[in-house]
Design a protein around this motif. Structure first.
Motif, mmCIF file in Angstrom:
data_model
loop_
_atom_site.group_PDB
_atom_site.id
_atom_site.type_symbol
_atom_site.label_atom_id
_atom_site.label_comp_id
_atom_site.label_asym_id
_atom_site.label_seq_id
_atom_site.Cartn_x
_atom_site.Cartn_y
_atom_site.Cartn_z
ATOM 1 N N ILE A 1 -27.978 17.207 12.986
ATOM 2 C CA ILE A 1 -27.800 17.564 11.575
ATOM 3 C C ILE A 1 -27.837 16.277 10.772
ATOM 4 O O ILE A 1 -27.107 15.324 11.065
ATOM 5 C CB ILE A 1 -26.466 18.309 11.367
ATOM 6 C CG1 ILE A 1 -26.587 19.705 11.980
ATOM 7 C CG2 ILE A 1 -26.110 18.385 9.884
ATOM 8 C CD1 ILE A 1 -25.493 20.657 11.597
ATOM 9 N N GLU B 1 -27.692 17.402 5.158
ATOM 10 C CA GLU B 1 -27.617 18.838 5.406
ATOM 11 C C GLU B 1 -26.195 19.313 5.635
ATOM 12 O O GLU B 1 -25.937 20.504 5.650
ATOM 13 C CB GLU B 1 -28.384 19.234 6.682
ATOM 14 C CG GLU B 1 -29.713 18.632 6.904
ATOM 15 C CD GLU B 1 -30.274 19.081 8.257
ATOM 16 O OE1 GLU B 1 -30.854 20.173 8.301
ATOM 17 O OE2 GLU B 1 -30.131 18.351 9.242
ATOM 18 N N ARG B 2 -25.291 18.377 5.915
ATOM 19 C CA ARG B 2 -23.990 18.832 6.386
ATOM 20 C C ARG B 2 -23.107 19.316 5.245
ATOM 21 O O ARG B 2 -23.341 19.001 4.082
ATOM 22 C CB ARG B 2 -23.300 17.709 7.156
ATOM 23 C CG ARG B 2 -22.841 16.559 6.286
ATOM 24 C CD ARG B 2 -21.902 15.653 7.054
ATOM 25 N NE ARG B 2 -21.650 14.412 6.328
ATOM 26 C CZ ARG B 2 -20.740 14.298 5.372
ATOM 27 N NH1 ARG B 2 -20.028 15.339 5.002
ATOM 28 N NH2 ARG B 2 -20.550 13.139 4.761
ATOM 29 N N ASP B 3 -22.069 20.081 5.651
ATOM 30 C CA ASP B 3 -21.101 20.557 4.676
ATOM 31 C C ASP B 3 -20.144 19.418 4.326
ATOM 32 O O ASP B 3 -19.969 18.492 5.099
ATOM 33 C CB ASP B 3 -20.298 21.720 5.266
ATOM 34 C CG ASP B 3 -21.148 22.971 5.391
ATOM 35 O OD1 ASP B 3 -22.071 23.136 4.562
ATOM 36 O OD2 ASP B 3 -20.906 23.766 6.316
ATOM 37 N N ASP C 1 -17.062 14.233 -0.003
ATOM 38 C CA ASP C 1 -15.956 14.343 0.934
ATOM 39 C C ASP C 1 -14.652 13.801 0.359
ATOM 40 O O ASP C 1 -14.659 12.982 -0.559
ATOM 41 C CB ASP C 1 -16.286 13.548 2.198
ATOM 42 C CG ASP C 1 -17.665 13.887 2.723
ATOM 43 O OD1 ASP C 1 -17.970 15.101 2.793
ATOM 44 O OD2 ASP C 1 -18.439 12.952 3.023
ATOM 45 N N ALA D 1 -21.340 12.487 13.611
ATOM 46 C CA ALA D 1 -21.736 13.861 13.340
ATOM 47 C C ALA D 1 -21.221 14.776 14.441
ATOM 48 O O ALA D 1 -20.717 15.867 14.190
ATOM 49 C CB ALA D 1 -23.249 13.963 13.239
ATOM 50 N N ILE E 1 -18.959 17.209 12.622
ATOM 51 C CA ILE E 1 -19.759 18.322 12.118
ATOM 52 C C ILE E 1 -20.018 19.295 13.266
ATOM 53 O O ILE E 1 -20.909 19.076 14.084
ATOM 54 C CB ILE E 1 -21.133 17.848 11.588
ATOM 55 C CG1 ILE E 1 -20.990 16.563 10.779
ATOM 56 C CG2 ILE E 1 -21.817 18.952 10.810
ATOM 57 C CD1 ILE E 1 -20.226 16.718 9.510
ATOM 58 N N VAL F 1 -21.434 22.395 15.322
ATOM 59 C CA VAL F 1 -22.574 23.313 15.189
ATOM 60 C C VAL F 1 -22.354 24.585 15.997
ATOM 61 O O VAL F 1 -23.006 25.591 15.756
ATOM 62 C CB VAL F 1 -23.910 22.661 15.610
ATOM 63 C CG1 VAL F 1 -24.250 21.486 14.730
ATOM 64 C CG2 VAL F 1 -23.897 22.260 17.065
ATOM 65 N N GLY G 1 -20.309 19.457 18.673
ATOM 66 C CA GLY G 1 -20.712 18.949 17.373
ATOM 67 C C GLY G 1 -22.186 18.596 17.326
ATOM 68 O O GLY G 1 -22.874 18.588 18.353
ATOM 69 N N ALA G 2 -22.661 18.306 16.143
ATOM 70 C CA ALA G 2 -24.073 18.010 15.943
ATOM 71 C C ALA G 2 -24.526 16.854 16.829
ATOM 72 O O ALA G 2 -23.833 15.853 16.961
ATOM 73 C CB ALA G 2 -24.305 17.658 14.477
#
Lengths: 201, 1008
Positions: free
Chosen positions: B558, B562-564, B602, B742, B746, B748, B792-793
């Protein structure tokens, strides 16, 4: 030399006939180089890979089916399949490297860029054009095409080497051929009507 | 016109052109060509293309002459020696050497796989195939058995340390008792001996004999005395605080000393202090000299004594424990007035500064004839306080203790008092006879190898060896486990090794070793997770042909954009221990590194905790980078470790940030919470799980160098569906919070479960490497209520299996097995997470797809194989007992021959760590003790028997007999090992086979 069955060459080399190995190289270097080229592209380390393949053959030859030593066709096929498999694995290894992938993409890109100009190619450049056409295919299509058209391997043998189903081989081959025929269409024009009237399959 | 590639008959047409079609297809296409002009046009184009390709490309390249020559030289060398001689040093020499090294490693395994098997009879009847596999499994198990029979486990010849320790202990007690008797006897004898040596009588100058007991109700030391035959100067009578003990010159009397704080109740015993004058110092009459009348003069034979001996070398024979034959001429020795020599004046038993001890007063009295400046040498001073057996203690011997010619000196001797109950034990120790003990030990050992038929086989294996067991596919075909992306175990082991210590086996988790490395598999583009498999001959050198299967699960990448958005709360340990080893500095740099990956979307908040929790920074936009860094700078360590409070405050802050589409995480940074109590741990874990359900994850980051205990941090991260990582330097920070950012922050995929199902018709046995504590019940794979790990990513999860294939494997197109992965969308704050649906993907393990020569596997595969074996060696796993460390080292060094790996710093580091471990003494995982080895062999046989029982069908009589004889032989070996061990232990501790203590080669004779 050609008369010697392939499997017996291996055995003879084992028994100390060093010449036998030279014959093995002669017999297989071409198909293996072509195979490696389909996967690694014209500028890939194809010679390295093929050399490594032969080295592995010398180091640890495959155990061939006992019949292979008596049936020269079967013996050749089994050894060929083994060599192609090793070559393919080495190429896969090679392609796994990210750098290599990027490198390869850069190599292919210019070929696509000039593809529009292919109608201009003359006879001397035909070979180059065909090669470039091949390079535009997906690697798996290109691999199957080479193994079938140039090495004369059967669907079954290709399936064993590439680890794909036989049906997949047929599909890859047909779509690859169609794609290639379209890319090479400007060069095929003259002969097409000719062949159509012949009406043969 | 249909586009050529979409023509429905295209494939059939190609098959016909390629001469691969059957008659019916040829007929169909011939007809179609006649009626379908589109197809005819396509056919023409294809034919022309084929011709063109074959004409233009048919003449191919050849290898350059130089390369062929190189190859032929190598091949020649190989055919000569079957070992690669020095390869020609040409431009490609290095490459070829690398290839050669890799190939040598693959050993002789390749030949075992026959792509064209000899019995190529396809068995379609499933029952028959099951029976066939069962018989192969039986054969393999029998093979394992026979192999073990032929190659019993090796062990060094060391005797069992616990047995030896016990015997040595008893021998020490026995020697002590003998010695005391010998002393008393010896005193009498000395006179005889000295007589013969010096030609004159020897007098024992003084002997203090006192009885004392401690622990009277008042808590003091009571000394009762009957200072038999002693005279001399008194040293007080209890009023003298200095010694507080018994005055020797006094008549028998009882004195009570001052209370002894540390002395346990019930202490009782006797003290003897003896002194013998130098042989050449003739006794001169003098005031107060006492006489000792020899052992028969009323000294109880069972009493213990200490010797104060001033006469080197005349008492040289009275060595520790040396038995003396009773003197034929024993009787009251001549009482002689003693005026010169040494005298024990008095002693006290007391306690100062936590040390219990005996304080002795010694007085030296010059003889008239002696020069005043002459010093006496106290040699071999030995003081023994006798106490009940379980408290017995011996005090040091003092050599060359100089005392002035006249005057007195104090000697303070430490007395360790232990135990709290006096036991009137004075029995001579007799070991049970050798035969008796061997028998007993053998029965006991055999009992430990017995199998409870109720116990599942895998429990048995875990219980005996602590590793995953080999499973028979026919009995159990599935391995199901949760994904684990932690790598802390590798980091902690590296840290240990870098400090020149071998890591303990308990902290080694094989899966975390393997998962440490950067992903090498291509990332999936559509799904969150992608699967891959690869298989080659295993590095294992056990007697069977084994293959190592690598199952790779790769999470999609990711990109930052693109990440939240992330809402992070750092909970930072600022307890006292964080002061050390720059841990605070590491934390500050970690925060800074983390900020590099965050942006204005963030927020970050910071809580610190020591004894109390403090909010250092409220949730703050990362655009205010300077504010955050300033907050981090303010950390000052000191005080206790109350992680529960810190986490609670952290979660409160995080709860504020929970919102749809925001990833909310608490990150705990600590140097270990090992000292947190069990109850607290359970409470903390519970709260972590509760908050996870509310959408707040927990990551833990172990900080520091020594004493880092990651067990609880790991459990916390597991509970919070987060990652546990370990940072001890800038590189580790870069890795954990830079490269793996990530992956760590992050998610997934959540509840990622992996299942490998082996095909019982092709795979005979399998075992999983690692993931011991990640196992999930096979039936729970599709039970989405069962929790599992988060991925995670960009992460890659690697699982390794060793498998034994059916040697007559027929490639009939059925897979060797199937790999499945099942996962859910990551949990999101502020949403109902129970509604998430699961996705499942599977991948067949096709033999022709995955089976590879070891040298032709991917670089990542080879590294994983080496890493796993390294971990198994560090774990002292039962599965590497037959492997050798040198071959691991060779395999590791061969990794660097790979062009790709040779440039990878992690691989270089791995190889360095393996080299380091070897230099630190990592040895083959052989057993240190022959009894253990024989026990293990017997266990293995019992385990094989259990497995055989679980197979369908029946064993034939021959196998049954072989099994019986293998078991008998293993038992016999066990008995022999025990016999040898028992002999060795007894010899080493000085016991005869009949159970009597040997003193310098002779059986000690003890008076009863």
């Amino acid at each position: 030399m050609e008369a010697r069955p392939t499997a017996s060459l291996l055995e003879r080399w084992h028994n100390g006939e060093t010449d036998a190995f030279a014959v093995l190289i002669q017999r297989f270097e071409e198909p293996l180089l072509r195979h490696a080229r389909t996967l690694l592209g014209p500028h890939g380390p194809i010679e390295d890979v093929v050399q490594e393949t032969f080295l592995r053959l010398a180091q640890k030859p495959p155990a061939l089916h006992p019949d292979a030593h008596f049936d020269s066709a079967a013996g050749h096929g089994a050894l060929a399949a083994w060599l192609h498999r090793v070559t393919r694995n080495l190429c896969t290894d090679e392609m796994r490297s990210t750098n290599r992938r990027i490198h390869r993409e850069q190599e292919v890109a210019p070929a696509e860029a000039v593809s529009g100009g292919q109608s201009q190619v003359d006879g001397a450049d035909t070979r180059e054009a065909v090669l470039r056409g091949m390079d535009q295919l997906a690697p798996d299509q290109r691999e199957v095409l080479v193994l079938r058209l140039l090495e004369g391997l059967s669907y079954q043998e290709i399936a064993e080497i590439t680890g794909r189903k036989k049906g997949t081989i047929g599909w890859l081959l047909s779509t690859g051929l169609v794609a290639l025929s379209q890319v090479l269409a400007p060069m095929l024009g003259g002969s097409s009507s000719n062949q159509l009237t012949m009406g043969e399959i | 016109m249909t586009a050529p590639e979409n023509h429905p008959l295209l494939e059939k047409l190609t098959a016909v052109l390629m001469d691969e079609a059957d008659a019916a297809t040829v007929e169909e296409i011939t007809q179609a060509l006649a009626s379908d002009s589109d197809l005819a046009a396509i056919a023409t184009g294809l034919r022309a293309t084929i011709t063109l390709v074959q004409n233009e490309l048919g003449v191919g390249a050849t290898l350059p002459r130089g390369r062929v020559d190189d190859l032929l030289t190598s091949a020649h060398a190989l055919s000569e020696s079957r070992i690669p001689a020095a390869l020609p040093d040409s431009g490609v020499g290095a490459l070829m050497r690398a290839a050669a090294a890799v190939v040598i490693l693959s050993g002789g395994v390749w030949g075992a796989l026959q792509f064209a098997g000899q019995d190529q009879v396809l068995i379609t009847d499933e029952a028959a195939q099951d029976e066939r596999i069962a018989s192969i499994a039986r054969a393999n198990l029998m093979g394992q058995l026979l192999y073990r029979q032929a190659h019993p486990r090796q062990a060094s010849g060391q005797v069992d340390a616990s047995v030896l320790g016990r015997y040595q202990d008893l021998a020490a007690q026995e020697r002590y008792a003998i010695e005391q008797e010998g002393f008393l006897k010896g005193l009498g004898e000395v006179e005889e001996e000295e007589l013969s040596e010096s030609g004159g009588p020897v007098h024992v100058e003084s002997l203090v004999r006192d009885r004392f007991t401690a622990g009277v109700p008042r808590g003091g030391v009571t000394v009762t005395g009957d200072a038999a035959g002693l005279s001399g100067k008194g040293w007080g009578n209890g009023k003298d605080e200095k010694y507080g003990g018994r005055g020797i010159a006094s008549a028998p009397q009882t004195t009570t000393s001052t209370p002894v704080p540390g002395a346990p109740p019930g202490l009782a015993g006797e003290v003897f202090l003896g002194s013998v004058p130098a042989a050449k110092s003739p006794p001169v009459g003098g005031g107060g000299g006492g006489s000792y009348f020899g052992p028969s003069d009323g000294v109880p034979p069972s009493s213990k004594a200490g010797l104060l001996d001033s006469s080197r070398p005349s008492l040289g024979r009275l060595k520790k424990g040396q038995p003396s034959a009773p003197s034929p001429n024993q009787g009251p020795s001549t009482p002689a007035p003693v005026a010169s020599g040494l005298q024990a004046l008095g002693y006290s038993v007391g306690s100062t500064g936590g040390r219990n001890g005996v304080k002795l007063g010694i007085e030296s009295k010059g003889a008239v004839a002696e020069k005043r400046s002459q010093k006496r040498q106290l040699s071999a001073l030995k003081v023994v306080v006798d106490m009940p057996v379980d408290r017995r203690n011996e005090f040091g011997e003092f050599d060359d203790l100089l005392v002035g010619h006249t005057g007195s000196k104090e000697v303070l001797i430490d007395l360790e008092i232990f135990g709290d109950e006096a036991q009137p034990v004075r029995q001579p120790i007799h070991l049970p006879s050798y035969e008796e003990t061997v028998n007993q030990r053998f029965q006991e050992a055999r009992r430990r190898c017995l199998v409870n038929p109720q116990e599942p086989i895998e429990n048995l294996y875990q219980h005996w060896w602590g590793d995953n067991s080999w499973e028979l596919t026919l009995a159990d075909s599935q391995a199901t486990f949760g994904a684990d992306v932690d790598t802390a175990s590798y980091g902690a082991a590296r840290n240990k090794l870098n400090r020149n210590q071998l890591p303990g086996r308990a902290g080694i988790r094989t899966e975390e070793f393997v998962n440490y490395f950067r992903p090498d598999l291509p990332a999936p583009t559509t799904d969150a997770l992608g699967l891959s498999v690869e298989m080659a001959p295993s590095l294992s050198s056990d007697g069977n042909d084994r293959w190592l299967l690598r199952v790779g699960v790769r999470a999609k990448d990711i990109q930052a954009w693109e990440r939240d958005p992330l809402a992070l709360v750092l909970v930072v340990d600022v307890s006292g221990s964080m002061k050390h080893h720059d841990r605070m500095g590491i934390v500050k740099r970690a925060v800074a590194r983390m900020l590099d990956n965050l942006d204005s979307r963030d927020t970050l908040a910071i809580v610190t905790f020591s004894k109390e929790a403090t909010q250092v920074l409220p949730p703050t936009s990362v655009s205010a980078r300077e504010v955050i860094l300033a907050a981090a700078e303010s950390f000052t360590p000191g005080g206790g470790t109350n992680a529960a409070l810190g986490l609670q405050m952290g979660y409160e802050l995080a709860a504020q940030g929970v919102a749809p589409g925001v990833i909310s995480r608490v990150v705990l940074l600590s140097d270990g919470l090992a000292n947190t109590g069990e109850t607290d741990q359970a409470k903390i874990l519970e709260s972590v799980r509760e908050h996870l359900n509310a959408g707040v994850h927990l990551n833990t980051l172990g900080v520091g160098i020594e004493g880092h205990n990651d067990t609880f941090l790991e459990r916390l991260a597991d509970g919070g569906d987060g990652l546990c990582d370990f940072v001890d330097d800038d590189r580790a920070i870069q890795r954990a919070l830079g490269e793996r950012f990530a992956g760590a922050f992050i998610p997934v995929a959540d509840d990622v479960k992996i299942q490998v199902e082996f095909n019982g018709r092709q795979v005979v046995r399998w075992r999983q490497l690692g993931y011991e504590n990640r196992a999930i019940a096979d039936a729970s794979f599709r039970d989405d209520a069962v929790d599992a790990g988060e991925v995670g990513a960009g992460h890659q999860v690697t699982a390794l299996f060793e498998v034994e294939l059916d040697r007559g494997l027929v490639y009939d197109g059925t897979p060797l097995g199937t790999v499945r992965v099942r996962w859910k969308e990551p949990k999101v704050g502020g949403q109902d997470n129970s509604l998430r649906t699961a996705t499942e993907r599977s991948l067949p393990i096709m033999a022709q797809d995955v089976l590879a020569h070891q040298g032709s596997t991917s670089a990542g595969y080879r590294r994983a194989a080496v890493t796993a074996q390294f971990a198994e060696f560090l774990r002292r796993s039962v599965h590497v007992r037959t492997d050798s460390v040198p071959s691991l080292l060779r395999a590791a060094e061969a990794l660097l021959h790979d062009r790709e790996l040779a440039q990878d710093e992690d691989t270089m580091e791995l190889v360095g760590l393996i080299q380091k471990a070897v230099s630190l003494g990592l040895e083959d995982a052989q057993l240190s003790n022959a009894v253990q080895a024989a026990t293990d062999d017997l266990r293995e046989i019992e385990h094989v028997c259990r497995q055989l029982d679980s197979l369908p069908g029946h064993m034939n009589t021959g196998d049954r007999n072989r099994l019986g004889s293998a078991r008998r032989q293993a038992q016999e070996r066990l008995r022999l090992a025990i016999e040898e061990d028992e002999r060795g232990a007894r010899d080493a501790a000085g016991w005869s086979q009949s159970g009597i203590l040997l003193v310098e080669g002779q059986e000690a004779v003890r008076r009863r």
